[in-house]
Design a protein around this motif. Structure first.
Motif, PDB file in Angstrom:
ATOM      1  N   GLU A   1      -8.480  12.267  -6.006  1.00  0.00           N
ATOM      2  CA  GLU A   1      -7.824  12.977  -4.945  1.00  0.00           C
ATOM      3  C   GLU A   1      -6.582  13.607  -5.448  1.00  0.00           C
ATOM      4  N   PHE A   2      -5.729  13.252  -6.459  1.00  0.00           N
ATOM      5  CA  PHE A   2      -4.491  13.601  -6.924  1.00  0.00           C
ATOM      6  C   PHE A   2      -4.370  14.596  -8.161  1.00  0.00           C
ATOM      7  N   ASP A   3      -5.412  15.239  -8.300  1.00  0.00           N
ATOM      8  CA  ASP A   3      -5.781  15.988  -9.446  1.00  0.00           C
ATOM      9  C   ASP A   3      -5.038  17.549  -9.424  1.00  0.00           C
TER      10      ASP A   3
ATOM     11  N   VAL B   1       3.587   4.378   9.641  1.00  0.00           N
ATOM     12  CA  VAL B   1       2.971   3.585   8.397  1.00  0.00           C
ATOM     13  C   VAL B   1       3.708   2.100   8.593  1.00  0.00           C
ATOM     14  N   ASP B   2       2.796   1.177   8.793  1.00  0.00           N
ATOM     15  CA  ASP B   2       3.520   0.012   8.801  1.00  0.00           C
ATOM     16  C   ASP B   2       2.486  -1.024   8.053  1.00  0.00           C
ATOM     17  N   GLY B   3       3.134  -1.006   6.683  1.00  0.00           N
ATOM     18  CA  GLY B   3       2.388  -2.013   5.953  1.00  0.00           C
ATOM     19  C   GLY B   3       0.777  -1.232   5.600  1.00  0.00           C
ATOM     20  N   THR B   4      -0.139  -1.953   5.683  1.00  0.00           N
ATOM     21  CA  THR B   4      -1.347  -1.465   5.503  1.00  0.00           C
ATOM     22  C   THR B   4      -2.158  -0.576   6.600  1.00  0.00           C
ATOM     23  N   ARG B   5      -1.439  -0.593   7.651  1.00  0.00           N
ATOM     24  CA  ARG B   5      -1.831   0.033   8.798  1.00  0.00           C
ATOM     25  C   ARG B   5      -1.240   1.687   9.075  1.00  0.00           C
TER      26      ARG B   5
ATOM     27  N   SER C   1      -4.753  24.122  12.869  1.00  0.00           N
ATOM     28  CA  SER C   1      -6.022  24.415  12.020  1.00  0.00           C
ATOM     29  C   SER C   1      -5.530  23.887  10.424  1.00  0.00           C
ATOM     30  N   VAL C   2      -4.356  23.092  10.324  1.00  0.00           N
ATOM     31  CA  VAL C   2      -4.168  22.524   8.980  1.00  0.00           C
ATOM     32  C   VAL C   2      -4.806  21.250   8.890  1.00  0.00           C
ATOM     33  N   ALA C   3      -5.938  21.358   7.848  1.00  0.00           N
ATOM     34  CA  ALA C   3      -6.740  20.206   7.810  1.00  0.00           C
ATOM     35  C   ALA C   3      -6.098  19.248   6.585  1.00  0.00           C
ATOM     36  N   MET C   4      -6.195  17.740   6.836  1.00  0.00           N
ATOM     37  CA  MET C   4      -5.641  17.061   5.586  1.00  0.00           C
ATOM     38  C   MET C   4      -6.623  15.463   5.596  1.00  0.00           C
ATOM     39  N   THR C   5      -6.360  14.967   4.566  1.00  0.00           N
ATOM     40  CA  THR C   5      -7.143  13.743   4.378  1.00  0.00           C
ATOM     41  C   THR C   5      -6.171  12.732   4.079  1.00  0.00           C
ATOM     42  N   LEU C   6      -6.396  11.473   4.939  1.00  0.00           N
ATOM     43  CA  LEU C   6      -5.555  10.472   4.425  1.00  0.00           C
ATOM     44  C   LEU C   6      -5.838   9.639   2.959  1.00  0.00           C
ATOM     45  N   VAL C   7      -5.120   9.346   2.135  1.00  0.00           N
ATOM     46  CA  VAL C   7      -5.510   8.976   0.905  1.00  0.00           C
ATOM     47  C   VAL C   7      -4.640   7.611   0.529  1.00  0.00           C
ATOM     48  N   ASP C   8      -5.442   6.489   0.075  1.00  0.00           N
ATOM     49  CA  ASP C   8      -4.750   5.514  -0.375  1.00  0.00           C
ATOM     50  C   ASP C   8      -4.298   5.869  -1.868  1.00  0.00           C
TER      51      ASP C   8
ATOM     52  N   MET D   1       0.792  -1.174  -0.016  1.00  0.00           N
ATOM     53  CA  MET D   1      -0.013  -0.004   0.186  1.00  0.00           C
ATOM     54  C   MET D   1       0.921   1.366   0.027  1.00  0.00           C
ATOM     55  N   SER D   2       0.327   2.341  -0.559  1.00  0.00           N
ATOM     56  CA  SER D   2       0.994   3.609  -0.556  1.00  0.00           C
ATOM     57  C   SER D   2       0.235   4.714  -0.155  1.00  0.00           C
ATOM     58  N   TYR D   3       0.482   5.507   0.899  1.00  0.00           N
ATOM     59  CA  TYR D   3      -0.352   6.446   1.534  1.00  0.00           C
ATOM     60  C   TYR D   3       0.268   7.837   1.488  1.00  0.00           C
ATOM     61  N   ALA D   4      -0.749   8.877   1.475  1.00  0.00           N
ATOM     62  CA  ALA D   4      -0.378  10.263   1.398  1.00  0.00           C
ATOM     63  C   ALA D   4      -1.417  11.054   2.116  1.00  0.00           C
ATOM     64  N   LEU D   5      -1.037  12.294   2.612  1.00  0.00           N
ATOM     65  CA  LEU D   5      -1.866  13.099   3.416  1.00  0.00           C
ATOM     66  C   LEU D   5      -1.955  14.322   2.094  1.00  0.00           C
ATOM     67  N   VAL D   6      -3.078  14.674   2.019  1.00  0.00           N
ATOM     68  CA  VAL D   6      -3.583  15.625   1.104  1.00  0.00           C
ATOM     69  C   VAL D   6      -3.970  16.757   1.863  1.00  0.00           C
ATOM     70  N   GLU D   7      -3.625  17.920   1.724  1.00  0.00           N
ATOM     71  CA  GLU D   7      -3.598  19.332   2.262  1.00  0.00           C
ATOM     72  C   GLU D   7      -4.329  20.384   1.408  1.00  0.00           C
ATOM     73  N   GLN D   8      -5.761  20.721   1.503  1.00  0.00           N
ATOM     74  CA  GLN D   8      -6.433  21.460   0.726  1.00  0.00           C
ATOM     75  C   GLN D   8      -6.520  22.913   0.927  1.00  0.00           C
ATOM     76  N   SER D   9      -6.127  23.859   0.124  1.00  0.00           N
ATOM     77  CA  SER D   9      -6.173  25.389   0.436  1.00  0.00           C
ATOM     78  C   SER D   9      -6.688  25.924  -0.874  1.00  0.00           C
ATOM     79  N   GLY D  10      -8.033  26.387  -0.609  1.00  0.00           N
ATOM     80  CA  GLY D  10      -8.449  26.966  -2.027  1.00  0.00           C
ATOM     81  C   GLY D  10      -8.373  26.038  -3.230  1.00  0.00           C
ATOM     82  N   THR D  11      -7.780  26.610  -4.383  1.00  0.00           N
ATOM     83  CA  THR D  11      -7.821  25.696  -5.449  1.00  0.00           C
ATOM     84  C   THR D  11      -6.589  24.781  -5.480  1.00  0.00           C
ATOM     85  N   GLU D  12      -5.924  24.818  -4.579  1.00  0.00           N
ATOM     86  CA  GLU D  12      -4.549  24.418  -4.545  1.00  0.00           C
ATOM     87  C   GLU D  12      -4.543  22.999  -3.547  1.00  0.00           C
ATOM     88  N   ARG D  13      -3.997  21.899  -3.944  1.00  0.00           N
ATOM     89  CA  ARG D  13      -3.681  20.645  -3.008  1.00  0.00           C
ATOM     90  C   ARG D  13      -2.530  20.349  -3.083  1.00  0.00           C
ATOM     91  N   VAL D  14      -1.897  20.242  -1.647  1.00  0.00           N
ATOM     92  CA  VAL D  14      -0.458  19.875  -1.471  1.00  0.00           C
ATOM     93  C   VAL D  14      -0.446  18.250  -0.978  1.00  0.00           C
TER      94      VAL D  14
END
Length: 541
Positions: A105-107, A49-53, A88-95, A1-14
């Protein structure tokens, strides 16, 4: 598995790609994921991150870590899609694997450390290219990486690769010179009726340079990062990408591209490819810089080697002897070449010219002045010229041919060997010591200003006599100001004590005895100045 934290700010995602193991999150530059918001603590939280966990734990932050709106206490598991906030920095965990099979999620963007795989290079949404074409560009970039190109020719080649990788109306390469502000090294702008040029968002640039993130805007007209930028609105920029030039150690600049085609846009695949391309380009730029620096180092070494050879012919390693006298010298530069000077020359009429000097400064600049002062001194004093007149002419010549910060302290003496009479001019140099056979010490004091400091400087002569058994010790301030690890100086008092201990030795023994004492005092502390010690000893009858 490969994970990322996606930070959304207006029209920008990091996108912050997560690796296996523990990663720290915080405002500190030492954090694995650095967040610049002031609400985030320096060491805020950690993600494991430990494998799928995937788990998250707060590290005692000031404003807390939250999952689904609930404060984190201890360590809790994060499922894909979980909303997590660091203050105050909001993110979403994404597979990331799931996102590659259709998730949107990664556009927006990707981080510079993302690893590109062939499957990442899907056909862009606007139909302008294909995965295979992007892959070929990256393959060409690999050939570019191993090619032998000088740094001056790289940047235009970079833009060739950019234009082949993505459809763009503008492409810009900005590179930091010596870690300073980024400078535009190359740019291409397609001809437009309005003739305006793009004004890049300083916020966008700073985020890329400071945080090392890759940024994408899919609608520059409504993107708050371009708010107030009239040229952006007027030119109708549709989409833009800015990615870091990261050479696997640091961000050395950024790569930018945009398009004004309303039917086109950049998507996640192109941003990933653009980011990987920038990584290869950054490595090549750093390689070329290192190669240029190495070539410059070799050139300087050749010049320094030439300078050493010239000085070795100007400053003799051993001094010529004369009946009834012993002469000895030690000279060592703290750099490859130095600014101390000395010489002894015997004349058939029974006179001997003795001089010691110290040019202001160190290194190659000082050595160049040494190479001119020594032969000038010889030329001025080989005839019957009075000592004061010769030093006055030397002073005016040095003043006229050097800048105001270049001058030299000098002790110049003309010794009458049969009588031991020494007429001298001390132009601001450390007073040499005349040690009598009975141990009495006299300073040979200054009689004028340093040579080359003032054009019409006054000089006068002094006179001492070397009795049989007497010793004259002339030195540069590298002896008395030799520094030990504690910061103390060798100083004149210790030099006098050392001279008193060895004054009955031969001239070579006096020099070696003093220098042994200096080395004992200094220990392992590196030299901070050039060291010269010249000894004249009149033999007993």
């Amino acid at each position: 598995m490969s994970y990322a934290l996606v930070e959304q700010s207006g029209t920008e995602r990091v996108v912050h790609v997560l690796r296996d193991g523990v990663q720290t999150i915080g405002r500190s530059s030492e954090s694995d994921i650095q967040l610049g918001h002031s609400s985030v603590s320096r060491r805020h939280a950690q993600i494991t991150v430990d494998g799928t966990r995937v788990t998250v734990a707060d590290l005692g932050s000031r404003n807390g870590t939250f999952v689904g709106g609930e404060a984190v206490s201890g360590e809790i598991e994060l499922p894909p899609g979980a909303d997590v906030a660091f203050a105050s920095v909001a993110m979403t965990l994404v597979d990331r694997e799931a996102s590659r099979t259709g998730s949107a999620e990664f556009d927006a963007s990707a981080v510079v450390s993302a690893i590109m795989e062939p499957s990442d290079l899907r056909t862009p949404g606007d139909g302008r290219g294909s995965g295979s074409s992007l892959f070929r560009v990256l393959a060409d970039a690999g050939a570019f990486l191993v090619s032998d190109r000088p740094i001056e020719g790289i940047y235009e080649d970079v833009l060739d690769l950019v234009e082949r990788a993505v459809a763009c109306d503008r492409a810009v390469v900005l590179v930091r010179d010596d870690g300073g502000e980024p400078v535009i090294k190359a740019s291409r702008v397609k001809a437009r009726a309005d003739g305006d040029r793009l004004v890049l968002s300083s916020t966008m640039i700073q985020r890329v340079l400071d945080e090392g993130v890759a940024l994408l805007t899919t609608d520059a007209q409504s993107d708050p990062r371009f708010e107030g930028k009239e040229s952006v609105v007027a030119q109708g920029i549709k989409a833009a990408m800015a990615v870091p030039l990261h050479d696997n150690e640091r961000v050395i600049g950024l790569l930018y591209a945009d398009t004004t085609d309303p039917a086109s846009w950049y998507n996640d695949d192109e941003l990933r490819a653009f980011t990987s391309l920038a990584n290869l380009i950054a490595v090549k730029i750093t390689q070329a810089r290192l190669a240029a620096a190495e070539e410059e180092r070799k050139r300087l070494e050749r010049e320094l080697s030439t300078a050493r050879d010239i000085l070795s012919n100007i400053l003799p390693p051993e001094l010529p002897g004369a009946e009834g006298y012993e002469f000895s010298v030690f000279h060592e530069s703290c750099f490859e070449v130095g600014g101390d000077l000395y010489d002894v020359k015997h004349f058939d009429d029974g006179r001997s010219l003795v001089f010691v000097g110290d040019v202001a400064g160190k290194g190659l600049g000082a050595a160049l002045l040494v190479s001119s002062i020594v032969p000038m001194t010889h030329a001025l004093l080989e005839g019957e010229t009075e000592l004061v007149d010769a030093v006055d002419r030397l002073n005016r010549q040095v003043f006229r041919t050097t800048d105001p910060v270049r001058y030299a302290t000098m002790f110049v003496g003309m010794l009458d060997r049969p009588t031991g009479r020494l007429v001298y001019v001390n132009a601001g140099h450390n007073p040499p010591y005349l040690v009598s056979p009975d141990g009495k010490v006299d300073e040979v004091a200054a009689t004028g200003m340093p040579v080359g400091m003032i054009e019409m400087a006054p000089f006068s002569a002094g006179e001492v006599t070397l009795q049989p058994g007497a010793v004259l010790a002339a030195f540069s301030d590298g002896v008395t100001e030799a520094e030990c690890a504690d910061g103390g100086f060798y100083d004149e008092e210790r030099l006098l004590a050392s001279l008193d201990r060895v004054r009955e030795s031969c001239a070579d023994g006096i020099v070696s005895g003093v220098l042994d004492d200096v080395r004992t005092f200094v220990g392992d502390h590196p030299p901070s100045d050039d060291v010269t010690l010249l000894v004249v000893r009149r033999l007993s009858a």
